[in-house]
Design a protein around this motif. Structure first.
Motif, PDB file in Angstrom:
ATOM      1  N   MET A   5       3.614  21.210 -19.987  1.00 50.13           N
ATOM      2  CA  MET A   5       2.845  20.008 -19.625  1.00 50.13           C
ATOM      3  C   MET A   5       3.780  18.969 -18.997  1.00 50.13           C
ATOM      4  O   MET A   5       4.874  18.730 -19.520  1.00 50.13           O
ATOM      5  N   ALA A   6       3.323  18.340 -17.913  1.00 50.09           N
ATOM      6  CA  ALA A   6       4.114  17.301 -17.247  1.00 50.09           C
ATOM      7  C   ALA A   6       4.014  15.983 -18.011  1.00 50.09           C
ATOM      8  O   ALA A   6       2.932  15.604 -18.459  1.00 50.09           O
TER       9      ALA A   6
ATOM     10  N   SER B 114     -11.772  12.534   3.398  1.00 51.49           N
ATOM     11  CA  SER B 114     -10.995  13.098   4.496  1.00 51.49           C
ATOM     12  C   SER B 114     -11.191  14.609   4.630  1.00 51.49           C
ATOM     13  O   SER B 114     -10.400  15.285   5.246  1.00 51.49           O
ATOM     14  N   LYS B 115     -12.249  15.134   4.017  1.00 50.06           N
ATOM     15  CA  LYS B 115     -12.653  16.530   4.153  1.00 50.06           C
ATOM     16  C   LYS B 115     -11.661  17.506   3.541  1.00 50.06           C
ATOM     17  O   LYS B 115     -11.569  18.651   3.954  1.00 50.06           O
ATOM     18  N   ASN B 116     -10.888  17.054   2.556  1.00 51.44           N
ATOM     19  CA  ASN B 116     -10.043  17.984   1.812  1.00 51.44           C
ATOM     20  C   ASN B 116     -10.930  18.799   0.893  1.00 51.44           C
ATOM     21  O   ASN B 116     -12.054  18.423   0.594  1.00 51.44           O
ATOM     22  N   SER B 117     -10.420  19.911   0.416  1.00 50.24           N
ATOM     23  CA  SER B 117     -11.250  20.798  -0.386  1.00 50.24           C
ATOM     24  C   SER B 117     -11.500  20.263  -1.796  1.00 50.24           C
ATOM     25  O   SER B 117     -12.457  20.654  -2.429  1.00 50.24           O
ATOM     26  N   THR B 118     -10.645  19.407  -2.285  1.00 48.70           N
ATOM     27  CA  THR B 118     -10.854  18.851  -3.625  1.00 48.70           C
ATOM     28  C   THR B 118     -10.615  17.355  -3.597  1.00 48.70           C
ATOM     29  O   THR B 118     -10.053  16.811  -2.657  1.00 48.70           O
ATOM     30  N   SER B 119     -11.022  16.702  -4.652  1.00 44.47           N
ATOM     31  CA  SER B 119     -10.825  15.255  -4.738  1.00 44.47           C
ATOM     32  C   SER B 119      -9.511  14.962  -5.458  1.00 44.47           C
ATOM     33  O   SER B 119      -9.491  14.522  -6.598  1.00 44.47           O
ATOM     34  N   THR B 120      -8.407  15.257  -4.774  1.00 41.52           N
ATOM     35  CA  THR B 120      -7.084  15.012  -5.338  1.00 41.52           C
ATOM     36  C   THR B 120      -6.281  14.101  -4.421  1.00 41.52           C
ATOM     37  O   THR B 120      -6.560  13.992  -3.237  1.00 41.52           O
ATOM     38  N   LEU B 121      -5.292  13.470  -5.020  1.00 40.65           N
ATOM     39  CA  LEU B 121      -4.410  12.555  -4.319  1.00 40.65           C
ATOM     40  C   LEU B 121      -2.982  13.052  -4.504  1.00 40.65           C
ATOM     41  O   LEU B 121      -2.595  13.417  -5.611  1.00 40.65           O
ATOM     42  N   VAL B 122      -2.199  13.080  -3.448  1.00 40.00           N
ATOM     43  CA  VAL B 122      -0.817  13.572  -3.506  1.00 40.00           C
ATOM     44  C   VAL B 122       0.128  12.396  -3.718  1.00 40.00           C
ATOM     45  O   VAL B 122      -0.037  11.339  -3.111  1.00 40.00           O
ATOM     46  N   ALA B 123       1.132  12.597  -4.574  1.00 38.09           N
ATOM     47  CA  ALA B 123       2.162  11.582  -4.797  1.00 38.09           C
ATOM     48  C   ALA B 123       3.490  12.285  -5.068  1.00 38.09           C
ATOM     49  O   ALA B 123       3.510  13.454  -5.478  1.00 38.09           O
ATOM     50  N   GLY B 124       4.572  11.574  -4.848  1.00 36.08           N
ATOM     51  CA  GLY B 124       5.899  12.138  -5.080  1.00 36.08           C
ATOM     52  C   GLY B 124       6.235  12.172  -6.560  1.00 36.08           C
ATOM     53  O   GLY B 124       6.080  11.173  -7.269  1.00 36.08           O
ATOM     54  N   LEU B 125       6.690  13.319  -7.054  1.00 39.92           N
ATOM     55  CA  LEU B 125       7.087  13.479  -8.457  1.00 39.92           C
ATOM     56  C   LEU B 125       8.250  14.449  -8.533  1.00 39.92           C
ATOM     57  O   LEU B 125       8.135  15.605  -8.133  1.00 39.92           O
ATOM     58  N   GLU B 126       9.376  13.960  -9.030  1.00 42.08           N
ATOM     59  CA  GLU B 126      10.557  14.807  -9.206  1.00 42.08           C
ATOM     60  C   GLU B 126      10.658  15.165 -10.679  1.00 42.08           C
ATOM     61  O   GLU B 126      10.726  14.295 -11.542  1.00 42.08           O
ATOM     62  N   ILE B 127      10.651  16.465 -10.960  1.00 44.50           N
ATOM     63  CA  ILE B 127      10.826  16.952 -12.336  1.00 44.50           C
ATOM     64  C   ILE B 127      12.318  17.121 -12.557  1.00 44.50           C
ATOM     65  O   ILE B 127      12.983  17.908 -11.874  1.00 44.50           O
ATOM     66  N   THR B 128      12.866  16.357 -13.499  1.00 44.05           N
ATOM     67  CA  THR B 128      14.317  16.342 -13.725  1.00 44.05           C
ATOM     68  C   THR B 128      14.749  17.302 -14.818  1.00 44.05           C
ATOM     69  O   THR B 128      15.937  17.638 -14.902  1.00 44.05           O
ATOM     70  N   GLU B 129      13.797  17.730 -15.689  1.00 46.48           N
ATOM     71  CA  GLU B 129      14.186  18.578 -16.804  1.00 46.48           C
ATOM     72  C   GLU B 129      12.972  19.381 -17.282  1.00 46.48           C
ATOM     73  O   GLU B 129      11.833  18.931 -17.209  1.00 46.48           O
TER      74      GLU B 129
ATOM     75  N   HIS C  64       0.833  -1.208   0.000  1.00 50.05           N
ATOM     76  CA  HIS C  64       0.000   0.000   0.000  1.00 50.05           C
ATOM     77  C   HIS C  64       0.865   1.254   0.000  1.00 50.05           C
ATOM     78  O   HIS C  64       0.610   2.213   0.710  1.00 50.05           O
ATOM     79  N   HIS C  65       1.903   1.235  -0.820  1.00 48.79           N
ATOM     80  CA  HIS C  65       2.907   2.294  -0.873  1.00 48.79           C
ATOM     81  C   HIS C  65       3.030   2.814  -2.306  1.00 48.79           C
ATOM     82  O   HIS C  65       3.097   2.029  -3.249  1.00 48.79           O
ATOM     83  N   ILE C  66       3.072   4.138  -2.453  1.00 49.68           N
ATOM     84  CA  ILE C  66       3.275   4.770  -3.760  1.00 49.68           C
ATOM     85  C   ILE C  66       4.707   5.281  -3.813  1.00 49.68           C
ATOM     86  O   ILE C  66       5.095   6.173  -3.049  1.00 49.68           O
ATOM     87  N   SER C  67       5.498   4.696  -4.708  1.00 48.14           N
ATOM     88  CA  SER C  67       6.898   5.083  -4.852  1.00 48.14           C
ATOM     89  C   SER C  67       7.029   6.429  -5.555  1.00 48.14           C
ATOM     90  O   SER C  67       6.095   6.922  -6.173  1.00 48.14           O
ATOM     91  N   MET C  68       8.224   6.978  -5.501  1.00 47.11           N
ATOM     92  CA  MET C  68       8.531   8.251  -6.144  1.00 47.11           C
ATOM     93  C   MET C  68       8.545   8.080  -7.658  1.00 47.11           C
ATOM     94  O   MET C  68       9.030   7.072  -8.168  1.00 47.11           O
ATOM     95  N   SER C  69       8.025   9.052  -8.366  1.00 45.49           N
ATOM     96  CA  SER C  69       8.051   9.063  -9.825  1.00 45.49           C
ATOM     97  C   SER C  69       8.967  10.177 -10.302  1.00 45.49           C
ATOM     98  O   SER C  69       9.277  11.100  -9.551  1.00 45.49           O
ATOM     99  N   LYS C  70       9.393  10.085 -11.563  1.00 44.87           N
ATOM    100  CA  LYS C  70      10.215  11.128 -12.178  1.00 44.87           C
ATOM    101  C   LYS C  70       9.569  11.527 -13.489  1.00 44.87           C
ATOM    102  O   LYS C  70       8.901  10.724 -14.135  1.00 44.87           O
ATOM    103  N   GLY C  71       9.802  12.781 -13.863  1.00 40.85           N
ATOM    104  CA  GLY C  71       9.220  13.260 -15.103  1.00 40.85           C
ATOM    105  C   GLY C  71       9.906  14.504 -15.613  1.00 40.85           C
ATOM    106  O   GLY C  71      10.856  15.011 -15.003  1.00 40.85           O
ATOM    107  N   ILE C  72       9.415  14.984 -16.750  1.00 36.18           N
ATOM    108  CA  ILE C  72       9.920  16.211 -17.355  1.00 36.18           C
ATOM    109  C   ILE C  72       8.727  17.097 -17.688  1.00 36.18           C
ATOM    110  O   ILE C  72       7.588  16.628 -17.730  1.00 36.18           O
ATOM    111  N   ILE C  73       9.009  18.363 -17.915  1.00 34.73           N
ATOM    112  CA  ILE C  73       7.976  19.294 -18.353  1.00 34.73           C
ATOM    113  C   ILE C  73       8.311  19.706 -19.777  1.00 34.73           C
ATOM    114  O   ILE C  73       9.413  20.201 -20.042  1.00 34.73           O
TER     115      ILE C  73
END
Length: 192
Positions: free
Chosen positions: A136-137, A174-189, A123-132
């Motif tokens: 656009m991501a 969980s009473k957050n203001s929007t229906s979003t989910l947080v995850a780790g994302l490192e933008i490398t470039e 039940h773990h979400i690992s870190m992701s990597k990406g570029i812009i």
């Protein structure tokens, strides 16, 4: 079906201490804090966690954070929910005059599906990597690959991304203001 329990004791503890754990201590961060014996429940309780990079003492480190602080999750069929509720009430109210109830929350199917698509067996979400590219991501590796169109916000400094999991839900469980989910994302470039 996925259900959640809200535990005020754990929520208070998360306010008192930093709910971020070193990656090497991953197994230690998922211990539920209830004032009764959870082994008597007919289901296993767990927490969702995310890996993220955090700047600690001048260097970036991988850490584990609880995704929904104060919430513990379990899976069961709809016909088993009443048994779990009865066992929870029984354990929680042993020897007490004033009866209490822990909130039992049914998780929206859209969020449940997204969590199971992104998470591993623990039940773990690992870190992701990406570029812009042109503003656009584009996720290049990690569990967020293929979810580029769901990313609604990126914080490059904190190395986090917010994914929208439903167009129909305006407030999540969980009473957050929007229906979003947080995850780790490192933008490398960044490419223009």
């Amino acid at each position: 079906m996925l259900y959640a329990l809200y535990n005020a004791i754990a929520a208070e503890q998360n306010k008192e201490i930093n709910p971020v754990f070193e990656l090497s201590k991953f197994g230690e961060c998922s211990e539920p804090l209830f004032n009764f014996d959870i082994s008597s429940l007919p289901v296993d309780l767990f927490r969702f966690t995310i890996e993220r990079n955090r700047h600690v003492q001048g260097e970036w480190r991988s850490v584990i954070a609880t995704l929904f602080p104060g919430y513990f999750f379990f899976e069961c069929d709809k016909d088993m929910v009443s048994e779990v509720r009865a066992r929870l009430d029984e354990e929680l109210n042993k020897g007490q005059r004033i009866k209490q109830q822990l909130p039992l929350i049914s998780i929206p199917q859209e969020l449940s599906d997204l969590l199971y698509e992104l998470c591993d067996q623990q039940h773990h979400i690992s870190m992701s990597k990406g570029i812009i590219v042109n503003g656009m991501a584009h996720v290049t590796e990690g569990p967020l690959m293929g979810y580029d169109n769901r990313i609604v916000r990126i914080d490059r400094h904190k190395r986090l991304a917010w994914l929208k999991y439903s167009e129909n839900i305006t407030r999540d469980f969980s009473k957050n203001s929007t229906s979003t989910l947080v995850a780790g994302l490192e933008i490398t470039e960044r490419v223009s």
